[in-house]
Design a protein around this motif. Structure first.
Motif, PDB file in Angstrom:
ATOM      1  N   ARG A 132      -4.799  14.201  12.362  1.00 25.69           N
ATOM      2  CA  ARG A 132      -4.228  12.847  12.362  1.00 25.69           C
ATOM      3  C   ARG A 132      -2.726  12.912  12.086  1.00 25.69           C
ATOM      4  NH1 ARG A 132      -4.812   9.000   7.300  1.00 25.69           N
ATOM      5  NH2 ARG A 132      -3.470  10.696   6.585  1.00 25.69           N
ATOM      6  N   LEU A 173      -2.820   3.897  15.878  1.00 25.32           N
ATOM      7  CA  LEU A 173      -3.740   4.478  14.901  1.00 25.32           C
ATOM      8  C   LEU A 173      -4.454   3.344  14.179  1.00 25.32           C
ATOM      9  CD1 LEU A 173      -4.582   7.138  13.299  1.00 25.32           C
ATOM     10  CD2 LEU A 173      -2.783   6.508  11.671  1.00 25.32           C
ATOM     11  N   LEU A 205       0.835  -1.193   0.000  1.00 32.22           N
ATOM     12  CA  LEU A 205       0.000   0.000   0.000  1.00 32.22           C
ATOM     13  C   LEU A 205       0.875   1.250   0.000  1.00 32.22           C
ATOM     14  CD1 LEU A 205      -2.670  -1.209   2.566  1.00 32.22           C
ATOM     15  CD2 LEU A 205      -2.894  -1.050   0.081  1.00 32.22           C
TER      16      LEU A 205
HETATM   17  N1  UDP Z   1      -7.369   6.290  10.252  1.00 31.94           N
HETATM   18  C1  UDP Z   1      -7.689   7.621  10.393  1.00 31.94           C
HETATM   19  N2  UDP Z   1      -8.067   8.061  11.615  1.00 31.94           N
HETATM   20  C2  UDP Z   1      -8.140   7.260  12.703  1.00 31.94           C
HETATM   21  C3  UDP Z   1      -7.803   5.892  12.558  1.00 31.94           C
HETATM   22  C4  UDP Z   1      -7.409   5.437  11.320  1.00 31.94           C
HETATM   23  O1  UDP Z   1      -7.636   8.400   9.439  1.00 31.94           O
HETATM   24  O2  UDP Z   1      -8.492   7.747  13.767  1.00 31.94           O
HETATM   25  C5  UDP Z   1      -6.915   5.825   8.935  1.00 31.94           C
HETATM   26  C6  UDP Z   1      -5.443   5.464   8.935  1.00 31.94           C
HETATM   27  O3  UDP Z   1      -4.687   6.661   8.888  1.00 31.94           O
HETATM   28  C7  UDP Z   1      -5.360   4.577   7.697  1.00 31.94           C
HETATM   29  C8  UDP Z   1      -6.722   3.868   7.699  1.00 31.94           C
HETATM   30  O4  UDP Z   1      -7.573   4.633   8.554  1.00 31.94           O
HETATM   31  O5  UDP Z   1      -5.248   5.379   6.533  1.00 31.94           O
HETATM   32  C9  UDP Z   1      -6.622   2.446   8.219  1.00 31.94           C
HETATM   33  O6  UDP Z   1      -6.048   1.626   7.262  1.00 31.94           O
HETATM   34  P1  UDP Z   1      -5.155   0.388   7.697  1.00 31.94           P
HETATM   35  O7  UDP Z   1      -4.723  -0.317   6.441  1.00 31.94           O
HETATM   36  O8  UDP Z   1      -4.075   0.830   8.617  1.00 31.94           O
HETATM   37  O9  UDP Z   1      -6.131  -0.523   8.557  1.00 31.94           O
HETATM   38  P2  UDP Z   1      -7.550  -1.223   8.199  1.00 31.94           P
HETATM   39  O10 UDP Z   1      -8.581  -0.459   8.963  1.00 31.94           O
HETATM   40  O11 UDP Z   1      -7.750  -1.138   6.706  1.00 31.94           O
HETATM   41  O12 UDP Z   1      -7.394  -2.630   8.714  1.00 31.94           O
END
Ligand code: UDP
Length: 373
Positions: free
Chosen positions: A266, A188, A165
């Motif tokens: 963020r 996060l 990614l």
């Molecule tokens: N994210 C965000 N704010 C938050 C928590 C997560 O913008 O409070 C975003 C994070 O920055 C990332 C996405 O959500 O871009 C999560 O994608 P990731 O592949 O890490 O995890 P998934 O939820 O797809 O398993």
């Protein structure tokens, strides 16, 4: 128009897969690829053509030197078939979970070849893909090599590789001035057993570091919304996980939950953190938040599973361990990781341009009929 369970591209808030599309498509177009996006009408991403699908829909894309791509859900098979029958689409790049794979397989022998990108943790969702028979026109790719190792054999036989990614934050990350760090760790991501916020919170107390948890709990993006929710909220498994496993450790001081953070908030939260913690309990398939942390100059400390060992070089851009208890010690040792090394790695490996050129390589292999097995 009702967007049903599908989100627009780009998404208004949380939306991992939709963000991948929004990151990939502009770079493909920059490379001269024409993209037809099959998506809900609310999508605002600039494309060469939008094929709006009613109610529930998702995307796909396609392009040149081929010509374009589309993605689909079964309900839209007919509309997509009609569009494909115009004969100018060279490849369908599908991002629809599981159902998209079946749809690609059902498009018929006259449709262009298809590439299905796996976004899920296949170890956790084998049922989604267990019965795949993609015939000889459909290929799949992972978002990490590790993800493909968990795929059922029939699916793995159709794999043409993996593409990590990307994040727009990686563009120029090596040139940005460092940000003053503050003394806290951040997790996060969605509050979810696989992401391991319970472990992070427990370690914060036992190892003695400040911790900020950012992300939604089920459908609740703000602590006050969750607080106002009735007992029925606990029907959501992530809410139950929060209530039973995480909240008991959240004291608003040593450990805080700030809800979902977006945009500059963020980025600032992650950039100022001393470490980004990934206490994984699942095979994290792609880890957008991991590459975002690197791009923002924040060393990654985590459990060595899923995609983490592919994204993080132990000792240079982060510290990994298979031992949950050791994780707390690694937070204390993170000072050995240079922030600049994290940003340089992101700029080298995780930009949208790198991702798009890797996908172009896969498109070529799929178009040329990469062998199955
Ligand atoms: N994210 C965000 N704010 C938050 C928590 C997560 O913008 O409070 C975003 C994070 O920055 C990332 C996405 O959500 O871009 C999560 O994608 P990731 O592949 O890490 O995890 P998934 O939820 O797809 O398993």
């Amino acid at each position: 128009m009702n967007a049903g369970p599908w989100l627009p591209v780009p998404p208004n808030g949380y939306g991992g897969i939709e963000n991948v599309i929004a990151t990939l498509v502009p770079e493909l177009r920059r490379l001269g690829v024409e993209v037809v996006l099959a998506t809900v009408a609310e999508s605002t991403l600039a494309v060469d053509e939008q094929l709006s699908v009613f109610g529930t829909g998702q995307f796909g894309l396609l392009q040149r030197p081929y010509n374009q791509v589309c993605g689909i859900v079964p309900a839209h098979l007919h509309a997509v078939r009609r569009r494909l029958a115009e004969g100018d689409i060279d490849l369908v790049h599908d991002h629809v979970e599981a159902a998209g794979l079946a749809t690609l397989a059902a498009l018929g022998p006259d449709s262009p070849p298809g590439l299905h990108t796996l976004h899920w943790d296949l170890a956790k969702h084998p049922e989604l893909y267990g019965t795949f028979d993609g015939g000889d026109r459909v290929r799949v790719n992972g978002v990490s090599a590790n993800q493909l190792t968990h795929a059922p054999a029939a699916l793995r036989a159709h794999a043409v590789g993996h593409v990590h990614l990307a994040t727009p934050l990686a563009d120029g990350a090596d040139l940005r001035a460092p940000v003053a760090k503050e003394d806290y760790a951040v997790v996060l991501g969605r509050i979810n057993p696989g992401k391991g916020q319970d472990l992070a919170a427990r370690l914060a107390h036992s190892a003695g570091f400040d911790l900020v948890l950012a992300g939604p709990v089920g459908p609740y993006h703000r602590p006050e919304d969750l607080a106002a929710a009735g007992p029925a909220a606990a029907q959501n498994p992530d809410v139950r996980f929060w209530q039973e496993q995480v909240a008991p450790h959240v004291d608003g001081d040593r450990v805080r939950w700030v809800g979902t953070v977006t945009g500059q908030d963020r980025d600032d939260l992650v950039a100022r953190a001393r470490v980004a913690l990934f206490p994984l309990r699942w095979e994290e398939p792609g880890g957008t938040a991991v590459v975002e942390s690197l791009a923002l100059g924040t060393p990654v400390i985590g459990i060595a599973r899923g995609c983490l060992p592919e994204l993080i070089e132990h000792g240079r851009t982060g510290l990994l361990t298979s031992d949950e208890e050791e994780l707390g010690e690694l937070v204390a040792a993170a000072g050995t990781i240079a922030e600049a090394a994290c940003r340089e790695e992101a700029a080298r490996r995780f930009t949208p341009a790198v991702m798009a050129s890797q996908y172009l390589g896969l498109y070529e292999r799929v178009r040329d009929g990469a062998a199955v097995g």
